[in-house]
Write a protein that holds these residues in place. Structure first.
Motif, PDB file in Angstrom:
ATOM      1  N   SER A  89      67.230 -31.986 -21.502  1.00  0.00           N
ATOM      2  CA  SER A  89      67.739 -30.768 -22.142  1.00  0.00           C
ATOM      3  C   SER A  89      68.805 -31.128 -23.167  1.00  0.00           C
ATOM      4  N   SER A  90      68.819 -30.410 -24.265  1.00  0.00           N
ATOM      5  CA  SER A  90      69.769 -30.713 -25.349  1.00  0.00           C
ATOM      6  C   SER A  90      71.165 -30.163 -25.065  1.00  0.00           C
ATOM      7  N   TYR A  91      71.291 -29.285 -24.072  1.00  0.00           N
ATOM      8  CA  TYR A  91      72.602 -28.735 -23.729  1.00  0.00           C
ATOM      9  C   TYR A  91      72.656 -28.453 -22.231  1.00  0.00           C
ATOM     10  N   ARG A  92      73.876 -28.468 -21.723  1.00  0.00           N
ATOM     11  CA  ARG A  92      74.067 -28.252 -20.299  1.00  0.00           C
ATOM     12  C   ARG A  92      74.050 -26.769 -19.955  1.00  0.00           C
ATOM     13  N   ARG A  93      73.638 -26.474 -18.742  1.00  0.00           N
ATOM     14  CA  ARG A  93      73.769 -25.121 -18.239  1.00  0.00           C
ATOM     15  C   ARG A  93      75.260 -24.795 -18.128  1.00  0.00           C
ATOM     16  N   THR A  94      75.617 -23.537 -18.331  1.00  0.00           N
ATOM     17  CA  THR A  94      77.013 -23.143 -18.194  1.00  0.00           C
ATOM     18  C   THR A  94      77.417 -23.248 -16.720  1.00  0.00           C
ATOM     19  N   LYS A  95      78.716 -23.252 -16.477  1.00  0.00           N
ATOM     20  CA  LYS A  95      79.183 -23.301 -15.093  1.00  0.00           C
ATOM     21  C   LYS A  95      78.721 -22.075 -14.312  1.00  0.00           C
ATOM     22  N   LEU A  96      78.733 -20.906 -14.972  1.00  0.00           N
ATOM     23  CA  LEU A  96      78.286 -19.692 -14.287  1.00  0.00           C
ATOM     24  C   LEU A  96      76.804 -19.777 -13.946  1.00  0.00           C
ATOM     25  N   GLU A  97      75.975 -20.250 -14.880  1.00  0.00           N
ATOM     26  CA  GLU A  97      74.546 -20.407 -14.610  1.00  0.00           C
ATOM     27  C   GLU A  97      74.322 -21.388 -13.466  1.00  0.00           C
ATOM     28  N   SER A  98      75.049 -22.501 -13.483  1.00  0.00           N
ATOM     29  CA  SER A  98      74.880 -23.542 -12.466  1.00  0.00           C
ATOM     30  C   SER A  98      75.313 -23.047 -11.096  1.00  0.00           C
ATOM     31  N   PHE A  99      76.466 -22.399 -11.062  1.00  0.00           N
ATOM     32  CA  PHE A  99      76.996 -21.856  -9.810  1.00  0.00           C
ATOM     33  C   PHE A  99      76.050 -20.798  -9.245  1.00  0.00           C
ATOM     34  N   SER A 100      75.555 -19.920 -10.107  1.00  0.00           N
ATOM     35  CA  SER A 100      74.648 -18.855  -9.671  1.00  0.00           C
ATOM     36  C   SER A 100      73.331 -19.432  -9.165  1.00  0.00           C
ATOM     37  N   ALA A 101      72.843 -20.476  -9.823  1.00  0.00           N
ATOM     38  CA  ALA A 101      71.594 -21.118  -9.392  1.00  0.00           C
ATOM     39  C   ALA A 101      71.746 -21.699  -7.988  1.00  0.00           C
ATOM     40  N   LEU A 102      72.878 -22.341  -7.727  1.00  0.00           N
ATOM     41  CA  LEU A 102      73.104 -22.899  -6.392  1.00  0.00           C
ATOM     42  C   LEU A 102      73.161 -21.787  -5.341  1.00  0.00           C
ATOM     43  N   LEU A 103      73.871 -20.705  -5.647  1.00  0.00           N
ATOM     44  CA  LEU A 103      73.947 -19.589  -4.703  1.00  0.00           C
ATOM     45  C   LEU A 103      72.563 -19.009  -4.421  1.00  0.00           C
ATOM     46  N   TRP A 104      71.762 -18.902  -5.456  1.00  0.00           N
ATOM     47  CA  TRP A 104      70.412 -18.349  -5.303  1.00  0.00           C
ATOM     48  C   TRP A 104      69.609 -19.197  -4.313  1.00  0.00           C
TER      49      TRP A 104
ATOM     50  N   TRP B 174      65.505 -26.465 -11.966  1.00  0.00           N
ATOM     51  CA  TRP B 174      64.463 -25.453 -12.179  1.00  0.00           C
ATOM     52  C   TRP B 174      65.047 -24.056 -11.985  1.00  0.00           C
ATOM     53  N   VAL B 175      65.868 -23.901 -10.952  1.00  0.00           N
ATOM     54  CA  VAL B 175      66.501 -22.610 -10.703  1.00  0.00           C
ATOM     55  C   VAL B 175      67.488 -22.288 -11.828  1.00  0.00           C
ATOM     56  N   GLY B 176      68.198 -23.313 -12.309  1.00  0.00           N
ATOM     57  CA  GLY B 176      69.113 -23.116 -13.439  1.00  0.00           C
ATOM     58  C   GLY B 176      68.391 -22.614 -14.680  1.00  0.00           C
ATOM     59  N   ASP B 177      67.189 -23.156 -14.928  1.00  0.00           N
ATOM     60  CA  ASP B 177      66.389 -22.692 -16.075  1.00  0.00           C
ATOM     61  C   ASP B 177      65.990 -21.227 -15.893  1.00  0.00           C
ATOM     62  N   ALA B 178      65.639 -20.852 -14.662  1.00  0.00           N
ATOM     63  CA  ALA B 178      65.237 -19.463 -14.389  1.00  0.00           C
ATOM     64  C   ALA B 178      66.416 -18.510 -14.615  1.00  0.00           C
ATOM     65  N   VAL B 179      67.610 -18.923 -14.206  1.00  0.00           N
ATOM     66  CA  VAL B 179      68.802 -18.099 -14.418  1.00  0.00           C
ATOM     67  C   VAL B 179      69.050 -17.923 -15.911  1.00  0.00           C
ATOM     68  N   HIS B 180      68.954 -19.016 -16.647  1.00  0.00           N
ATOM     69  CA  HIS B 180      69.203 -18.961 -18.093  1.00  0.00           C
ATOM     70  C   HIS B 180      68.229 -18.021 -18.789  1.00  0.00           C
ATOM     71  N   GLU B 181      66.989 -18.026 -18.362  1.00  0.00           N
ATOM     72  CA  GLU B 181      65.977 -17.214 -19.027  1.00  0.00           C
ATOM     73  C   GLU B 181      66.238 -15.723 -18.850  1.00  0.00           C
ATOM     74  N   PHE B 182      66.537 -15.278 -17.628  1.00  0.00           N
ATOM     75  CA  PHE B 182      66.728 -13.830 -17.477  1.00  0.00           C
ATOM     76  C   PHE B 182      68.071 -13.380 -18.047  1.00  0.00           C
ATOM     77  N   LEU B 183      69.035 -14.287 -18.095  1.00  0.00           N
ATOM     78  CA  LEU B 183      70.310 -13.943 -18.739  1.00  0.00           C
ATOM     79  C   LEU B 183      70.152 -13.836 -20.251  1.00  0.00           C
ATOM     80  N   LYS B 184      69.402 -14.758 -20.818  1.00  0.00           N
ATOM     81  CA  LYS B 184      69.228 -14.807 -22.278  1.00  0.00           C
ATOM     82  C   LYS B 184      68.600 -13.531 -22.811  1.00  0.00           C
ATOM     83  N   ARG B 185      67.669 -12.973 -22.069  1.00  0.00           N
ATOM     84  CA  ARG B 185      66.974 -11.759 -22.522  1.00  0.00           C
ATOM     85  C   ARG B 185      67.910 -10.549 -22.572  1.00  0.00           C
ATOM     86  N   ALA B 186      68.950 -10.555 -21.716  1.00  0.00           N
ATOM     87  CA  ALA B 186      69.838  -9.394 -21.650  1.00  0.00           C
ATOM     88  C   ALA B 186      71.062  -9.523 -22.556  1.00  0.00           C
ATOM     89  N   ALA B 187      71.374 -10.715 -22.993  1.00  0.00           N
ATOM     90  CA  ALA B 187      72.589 -10.928 -23.788  1.00  0.00           C
ATOM     91  C   ALA B 187      72.320 -10.737 -25.278  1.00  0.00           C
TER      92      ALA B 187
END
Length: 466
Positions: free
Chosen positions: A252-267, A336-349
């Protein structure tokens, strides 16, 4: 006052209604984005050590309460929505009814309070129950000379961003400073378009109240072994950085944000608490629309819109969510979960998402609506919401007797879904404080498998013990 903890009691010593000095009655309509919030109250509190000042008159609890009330009356001239009353559906009567202001005494020292368990320490003790109006305040004197300022506000009138504006302004007025931000109530900023238009996916995110099945049982039976409980942790910055690496896909060309990463782990962790792998686990993340609505539509910022939205008072939120099968969340890597978090967040932002949401509400008026994730949980599988509090301005809520030793939101919101809010730590740069309101078994699982990440909030960590 009743509360869950038995190791200290809180006694009310005074009650007063604080109103603005200048009375002017006006009506303030709720925006379409206010109308999709449930009737829940949000609590926030700030804890202060004993002042070091030698001036007893200025340092006394009575003197502090007096200046807090005087500044509150000034603040309500600008933040008149907080002094009003909600009348019917969609209207706020700004009649300067005022704010219920409670004074109290707790027979406990600040360092002895167990903030890890807010159900015992905070709920019903250090934050007020709101019985009237939009905002209630409680100021509690502690046995050690410290104090706690607790506030409870109606979420239908303000989101955390708006409440934060008010809290900072209140503190500025106590210190006789000019307001850094003057609130705007320009509802025209969130008017629906003519003709309206919205993406069909919004029907999956939101629903009219009549389309949402009622919960099977609002109150659990006596002795219920798996209730929703609240806990507060601190998360070390080093663990957050490591989490970012693990949640970012290789190449990946950029890192997941801390919020995305933290949320992925919780999920993933919430999914691990379920035995039925064919159930669905849902996670929502609250998105603030102020930045997207400031866009000119070409990946740039419209300076005028940005300035207007930065001072806007009211709700500008959306709650997109993702849903995955339990077995997928268990088996797939964190990236993989981090990518899923990023995708649904990106659509709403995006600006179009928020404009579409405003139009969606307009198309369904006058029936009230609600985010589907709020009423999710227990039937199809677990569900929870993450709301970033990284802009929580605890350091700026300084009333003149030092920065808060602890600032935290407290939100046992009453929905079927859980709720998690990470906030900046007052004790160590880069660390997070995390408020969690989840099922007891979920909390216990998280504590058992990730004690290196979720550390119970203690007086030692907050530097309250000298």
């Amino acid at each position: 006052m009743s509360g869950g903890g038995d190791y200290f009691t809180v006694t009310v010593t005074g009650k007063e209604v604080v109103a603005a000095a200048v009375e002017e009655q006006r009506w303030l309509p709720l925006s379409n984005l206010d109308l999709i919030l449930p009737p829940v109250d949000v609590c926030v509190l700030f804890c202060y050590k004993k002042s070091n000042s030698d001036d007893h008159d200025l340092n006394s609890f009575g003197s502090k309460v007096r200046v807090l009330k005087e500044a509150m009356a000034q603040a309500l001239e600008c933040y008149y929505a907080f002094a009003g009353e909600l009348v019917g559906e969609g209207q706020l009567l700004c009649n300067n009814r005022g704010v219920d202001f409670v004074e109290a005494y707790a027979d406990a020292k600040l360092q002895d309070l167990c903030f890890y368990n807010p159900d015992d320490t905070i709920e019903g003790k250090l934050v007020p129950k709101k019985h009237h109006g939009v905002l209630s305040v409680q100021v509690t004197e502690l046995k050690c000379g410290g104090m706690v300022v607790g506030c409870t506000f109606d979420h239908r009138i303000a989101d955390a961003y708006s409440a934060n504006m008010f809290l900072v302004s209140w503190a500025e007025l106590v210190r006789c400073k000019p307001l850094s931000v003057v609130p705007s109530f320009r509802r025209s900023l969130l008017h629906p378009r003519r003709p309206g238009s919205y993406h069909p996916s919004l029907n999956d995110m939101y629903a009219p109240i009549s389309a949402i099945p009622p919960p099977p049982c609002r109150a659990p039976p006596a002795g219920y072994a798996d209730p929703l409980i609240s806990r507060i942790y601190y998360v070390p910055s080093e663990q957050l950085s490591l989490l970012q690496k693990l949640a970012t896909s290789k190449g990946s060309s950029y890192r997941r944000t801390k919020l995305e990463s933290f949320s992925a782990l919780l999920w993933k962790m919430i999914a691990e608490t379920e035995n039925d792998n064919k159930k669905i686990c849902k996670m929502g993340i609250v998105v603030d629309g102020r930045k997207p609505l400031s866009s000119n539509g070409h990946d740039g910022k419209d300076d005028k819109s940005a300035e207007a939205m930065a001072s806007y008072f009211g709700n500008v939120l959306s709650v997109p969510f993702g849903e995955k099968m339990i077995d997928e969340l268990k088996e797939k890597p964190l990236s993989w979960v981090g990518d899923a978090v990023h995708e649904f967040l990106k659509r709403a932002a995006t600006k179009e998402h928020f404009l579409g949401l405003i139009d969606w509400v307009e198309a369904h008026r006058p029936e009230p609506a609600l985010a589907r994730i709020y009423s999710s949980g227990s039937r199809d599988g677990p569900a929870f919401v993450v709301s970033s509090g990284q802009r929580f301005p605890a350091a700026k809520v300084d009333f003149g007797w030092g920065r808060a030793a602890l600032g935290s939101y407290h939100f046992p919101w009453g929905g079927e879904a859980g709720y998690v809010m990470p906030m900046p730590s007052p004790a160590r740069d880069g660390d997070w404080l995390v408020y969690m309101h989840l099922l007891k078994r979920q909390i216990e699982f998280i504590e058992n498998v990730a004690p290196h990440l979720f550390k119970p909030l203690t007086s030692q960590y907050l530097n309250l013990i000298t």
